[in-house]
Design an enzyme around this catalytic site. Structure first.
Site, mmCIF file in Angstrom:
data_model
loop_
_atom_site.group_PDB
_atom_site.id
_atom_site.type_symbol
_atom_site.label_atom_id
_atom_site.label_comp_id
_atom_site.label_asym_id
_atom_site.label_seq_id
_atom_site.Cartn_x
_atom_site.Cartn_y
_atom_site.Cartn_z
ATOM 1 N N HIS A 146 0.871 -1.173 0.000
ATOM 2 C CA HIS A 146 0.000 0.000 0.000
ATOM 3 C C HIS A 146 0.918 1.237 0.000
ATOM 4 O O HIS A 146 2.024 1.184 0.531
ATOM 5 C CB HIS A 146 -0.831 -0.049 1.290
ATOM 6 C CG HIS A 146 -1.930 0.951 1.380
ATOM 7 N ND1 HIS A 146 -1.719 2.269 1.712
ATOM 8 C CD2 HIS A 146 -3.263 0.825 1.196
ATOM 9 C CE1 HIS A 146 -2.879 2.913 1.730
ATOM 10 N NE2 HIS A 146 -3.841 2.055 1.420
ATOM 11 N N ASP A 193 3.001 -4.635 7.998
ATOM 12 C CA ASP A 193 1.737 -3.930 7.850
ATOM 13 C C ASP A 193 0.633 -4.980 7.915
ATOM 14 O O ASP A 193 0.389 -5.692 6.948
ATOM 15 C CB ASP A 193 1.723 -3.185 6.501
ATOM 16 C CG ASP A 193 0.373 -2.547 6.216
ATOM 17 O OD1 ASP A 193 -0.521 -2.604 7.087
ATOM 18 O OD2 ASP A 193 0.210 -2.000 5.110
ATOM 19 N N GLN A 241 -4.554 -5.658 6.915
ATOM 20 C CA GLN A 241 -5.532 -6.552 6.292
ATOM 21 C C GLN A 241 -5.556 -7.925 6.952
ATOM 22 O O GLN A 241 -6.293 -8.796 6.502
ATOM 23 C CB GLN A 241 -5.247 -6.697 4.791
ATOM 24 C CG GLN A 241 -5.345 -5.412 3.995
ATOM 25 C CD GLN A 241 -6.755 -4.810 3.983
ATOM 26 O OE1 GLN A 241 -7.734 -5.489 4.254
ATOM 27 N NE2 GLN A 241 -6.852 -3.534 3.675
ATOM 28 N N LYS A 283 -10.648 -0.794 10.524
ATOM 29 C CA LYS A 283 -10.856 -1.957 9.648
ATOM 30 C C LYS A 283 -11.275 -3.180 10.458
ATOM 31 O O LYS A 283 -11.396 -4.283 9.922
ATOM 32 C CB LYS A 283 -9.580 -2.276 8.862
ATOM 33 C CG LYS A 283 -9.185 -1.205 7.844
ATOM 34 C CD LYS A 283 -8.053 -1.709 6.977
ATOM 35 C CE LYS A 283 -7.234 -0.604 6.332
ATOM 36 N NZ LYS A 283 -7.924 0.189 5.332
ATOM 37 N N CYS A 339 -4.635 2.494 -3.806
ATOM 38 C CA CYS A 339 -3.385 2.934 -3.171
ATOM 39 C C CYS A 339 -2.276 1.907 -3.376
ATOM 40 O O CYS A 339 -1.472 1.659 -2.473
ATOM 41 C CB CYS A 339 -3.575 3.210 -1.680
ATOM 42 S SG CYS A 339 -4.668 4.576 -1.362
#
Lengths: 382, 125
Positions: free
Chosen positions: A103, A179, A182, A205, A340
């Site tokens: 991202h 990261d 997700q 999220k 992104c």
């Protein structure tokens, strides 16, 4: 799902961007402002002490939820990645390994540091819609100081072998930044088991309000970071021309934090634990597989990736934003564009795509509606 | 809201003034960073009047139709009049209900065309 009032009239399939909020989270934020609002730390009156307690209990809840030694609250996962990239004591010539599926939040901060300090960025390739791990391994050199990589891609949905990459990074004396934006919402995450030196994710999220993110990891690693912002709350002592920093996590949290959202995050974690992360994973993966099957029967659809709650695809000859607008007319919310992830779009040889992303509250019926409406796209534009 | 009206679809399928001019006085390339839509426009201006215009684009139905419609509109008009057009004027000519995020698509060609006439890389729309 009666816990999510907003879902009554829409088919919401943009969960990789942000999830909807259950009533318990909305109520927790409301209660905080109705009953407990006061600035945290250093207030000696009961209300402030209670507010501080709620904030610190939320930290404990996050720390237990992902099994992290130390938790820093940020305003977003993006801020967490900026904090690491700009806060690490990197010097000219140091190398950082990223991947082409990152991202922009995990690229731009490093590019800024590359320009300012003269560090060198290397990008691991994407092959067959997943990470080319061999290529990543080939990028290591004695100058490699950091590997910063997503756990699950926000476009492809593929899960990267983080434990293996952590091991390789550490054997090369490099730090690993993950990261997990997700993955934390979808699966049980154990920061220690992953071997993460730093791991970031966002609250919104995973059912929490917007405005709170988490940077967590090893305390000794977080102690290496110089703060991105400084001011109230982050210091031990201030003289006219100098100051001494507080310990982590406080030194990295200068300024009044978004206490209500942090409290909302704790409520979200409680709610997710009530459902059980195994069930969340199972439902999200089931929906993804079912959607893949449904979409693959539509000959004008090309799928670029489909796993872990994310399906990215194109409709032959139709711009993603036209697909989104046509689905929007049926109250179906999906995202179109580059997500992104422009580097990945270039690797895939496309400019944009449509992404449908699921959460546990989505249903088979939602997927059926998506598939039915997608079969109308060509008709609408014919 | 139905933004995919027949006239819009027709302009997208068979855009007017699509192509490239051999001789031109003004030329511009512009893109929409949100979706990557791209448009190139050339204009032939003589004595302050737009004599010819051509555009080519990569993008969605709305942006292509918008470019097609504005290029039809400007032929024979004075540069001064077109330079004075507002985005509301453009949306009026388009006459289709658009969601907020799609207005940018509809205005891509119009904004690019205005940029070329003003000779700047950015203009207030």
């Amino acid at each position: 799902m009666s816990d999510f009032p907003i879902l009554k009239d829409i088919v919401y399939l943009d969960n990789a961007s942000t999830t909807q909020k259950p009533l318990v989270v909305i109520e927790a934020v409301k209660q905080y402002y109705e009953k407990y609002n006061a600035n945290i730390h250093r207030g000696v009156y009961s209300l402030s002490e209670h507010s501080t307690l709620l904030f610190e209990n939320a930290r404990k809840a996050v720390s237990e939820f992902v099994n992290a030694e130390c938790v820093v609250f940020t305003k977003s996962a993006t801020e967490g990645l900026n904090l690491v990239a700009k806060g690490l004591p990197l010097i000219k010539g140091d190398e950082v390994i990223l991947t082409d599926m990152e991202h922009h939040s995990n690229i731009l901060p490093w590019q800024q540091v590359a320009k300012e300090k003269g560090i060198i960025l290397k990008f691991a390739r994407v092959k067959n819609f997943s990470l080319d791990v061999d290529h990543l391994v080939s990028l290591f050199s004695p100058k490699t100081k950091v590997v910063s990589i997503c756990h699950v891609s926000n476009v492809l949905g593929c899960e990267n072998p983080i434990k293996e990459i952590s091991r390789i990074a550490h054997s090369n004396n490099a730090l690993i930044v993950i990261d997990a934006s997700q993955s934390v919402p979808h699966m049980t995450i154990d920061v220690k088991e992953l071997g993460a030196d730093f791991l970031v994710f966002s609250g919104h999220k995973m059912l929490a309000p917007m405005g709170v993110g988490v940077l967590c990891g090893k305390k000794k690693c977080l102690e290496m970071l110089s703060p991105l912002v400084s001011g109230g709350g982050g210091i031990k002592n201030v003289e006219q021309h100098d100051f001494s920093l507080n310990d982590v996590p406080d030194r990295l949290e200068a300024g009044t934090p978004n206490v209500a959202s942090v409290v909302g995050l704790a409520a979200a974690i409680e709610y997710l634990k009530g459902i059980g992360m195994e069930k969340v994973t199972h439902q999200v993966n089931w929906l993804t597989d079912y959607a893949l099957k449904k979409l693959s029967s539509n000959r004008s659809i090309v799928v670029f990736g489909g796993s872990n709650g994310v399906i990215s695809f194109g409709v032959d000859g139709v711009h993603s934003h036209d697909v989104c607008s046509i689905l929007d007319q049926k109250n179906i919310c999906v995202r179109g564009g580059h997500h992104c992830a422009m580097l990945l779009m270039k690797q895939l040889g496309i400019k944009d795509c449509v992404r449908a992303s699921f959460y546990f509250y989505n249903t088979k019926d939602d997927v059926d509606k998506l598939a039915d409406s997608l079969s109308l796209v060509k008709e609408v534009l014919a | 809201m139905n933004m995919y009206q027949e006239n819009i679809l027709e302009h997208s399928r068979n855009p007017s003034n699509y192509g490239v001019l051999d001789k031109f006085t003004h030329s511009v390339f512009d893109s929409n960073p949100l979706c990557g839509d791209e448009v190139s426009i050339q204009l032939l201006v003589d004595s302050g009047i737009i004599k010819k215009v051509a555009f080519s684009s990569v993008g969605c139905v709305i942006s292509r139709a918008g470019s097609s419609i504005i290029t039809e509109f400007v032929i024979g008009k004075s540069v001064d009049d077109i330079k004075k057009m507002s985005k509301e004027d453009m949306l009026g000519i388009l006459n289709v209900e658009l969601s907020a995020s799609r207005i940018k698509c509809a205005l891509l060609g119009f904004v690019a065309l205005k940029k070329s006439l003003w000779g700047v890389s950015d203009v207030a729309d």
